[in-house]
Enzyme design. Sequence first.
Site, PDB file in Angstrom:
ATOM      1  N   GLY A  11       0.365  -1.495  -0.141  1.00 10.99           N
ATOM      2  CA  GLY A  11       0.184  -0.324   0.057  1.00 10.99           C
ATOM      3  C   GLY A  11       0.617   1.387  -0.133  1.00 10.99           C
ATOM      4  N   ASN A  13       1.702   3.186  -2.568  1.00  8.93           N
ATOM      5  CA  ASN A  13       1.078   4.147  -3.160  1.00  8.93           C
ATOM      6  C   ASN A  13      -0.395   4.746  -3.279  1.00  8.93           C
ATOM      7  OD1 ASN A  13       2.624   3.996  -6.255  1.00  8.93           O
ATOM      8  ND2 ASN A  13       2.280   2.134  -6.096  1.00  8.93           N
ATOM      9  N   ARG A  86      -6.030  -8.327  -8.821  1.00  6.55           N
ATOM     10  CA  ARG A  86      -6.940  -9.069  -8.876  1.00  6.55           C
ATOM     11  C   ARG A  86      -7.595  -8.444 -10.321  1.00  6.55           C
ATOM     12  NH1 ARG A  86      -5.679 -12.204  -7.127  1.00  6.55           N
ATOM     13  NH2 ARG A  86      -6.679 -13.716  -5.419  1.00  6.55           N
ATOM     14  N   LEU A  88     -10.003  -7.320 -13.054  1.00  7.56           N
ATOM     15  CA  LEU A  88     -11.715  -6.909 -12.194  1.00  7.56           C
ATOM     16  C   LEU A  88     -12.722  -6.843 -13.950  1.00  7.56           C
ATOM     17  CD1 LEU A  88     -10.995  -3.578 -10.348  1.00  7.56           C
ATOM     18  CD2 LEU A  88     -12.089  -5.529  -9.637  1.00  7.56           C
ATOM     19  N   HIS A 102       0.395   1.256 -12.746  1.00  8.08           N
ATOM     20  CA  HIS A 102       1.260  -0.099 -13.311  1.00  8.08           C
ATOM     21  C   HIS A 102       2.090   0.103 -13.531  1.00  8.08           C
ATOM     22  CE1 HIS A 102       1.552  -3.887 -15.418  1.00  8.08           C
ATOM     23  NE2 HIS A 102       2.017  -3.217 -16.390  1.00  8.08           N
ATOM     24  N   GLU A 167       6.766   6.342  -7.868  1.00  7.14           N
ATOM     25  CA  GLU A 167       5.769   6.005  -8.702  1.00  7.14           C
ATOM     26  C   GLU A 167       4.577   7.075  -7.268  1.00  7.14           C
ATOM     27  OE1 GLU A 167       3.987   2.072  -8.193  1.00  7.14           O
ATOM     28  OE2 GLU A 167       5.974   0.897  -9.282  1.00  7.14           O
TER      29      GLU A 167
END
Length: 188
Positions: A11, A13, A86, A88, A102, A167
């Site tokens: 977590g 980001n 995951r 979606l 990404h 990022e």
Amino acid sequence: MRVAILISGGGSNMEALVRAMHKGAVPAEPVLVAANRADAGGLAKAAALGVPHCAVTGKGAALEADLIAALDAVRPDLVCLAGFMRVLSADFVARWPMLNIHPSLLPLFPGLDTHARALAAGVCVHGATVHEVTPALDAGPILGQATVPVRPGDTPEALAERLLPLEHQLYPAVLSRWIAGARGPFLL
Ligand code: GRF
């Protein structure tokens, strides 16, 4: 602007986004952090940041149904994926505007293991991309990118360590531009 953030892991980001919102650099309110793993390290970070958080640990359709219930309860204007591992469904993706970060210079290296694949491909420049989420994996319109050099002897871990701090700058910067209505390319 009410922002919900979906995570699967550490977590960092998510934390960068929340901190940028809390200090006013991003004019938005973090209304929920949801993780698809109960042991996601980001849940403790969300707690420490004072952001409502939950774990939604089902699989497949059950995961999406539970996520929809959790998200509907906080009425987000935007959903940010931040290390959410995951895929979606198209129906889920259509429910809210959605952004993702990404760890590659898309359209290169969509999917997993981006740092190892960048090294195997022999590229000299690597990076991260923030993009709009569409049903096609890692293929939505690009909103911003940050680059790092690839150095001799680099490992996937070294590349990840070089890239992650960028990022953390890129995602809040792109989110702030997105809220202001900007949709063009942005190079950090
Ligand atoms: C980041 O490299 C992000 O680009 C990718 O997964 C990683 C998540 O890291 N999607 P964190 O959970 O934000 O620390």
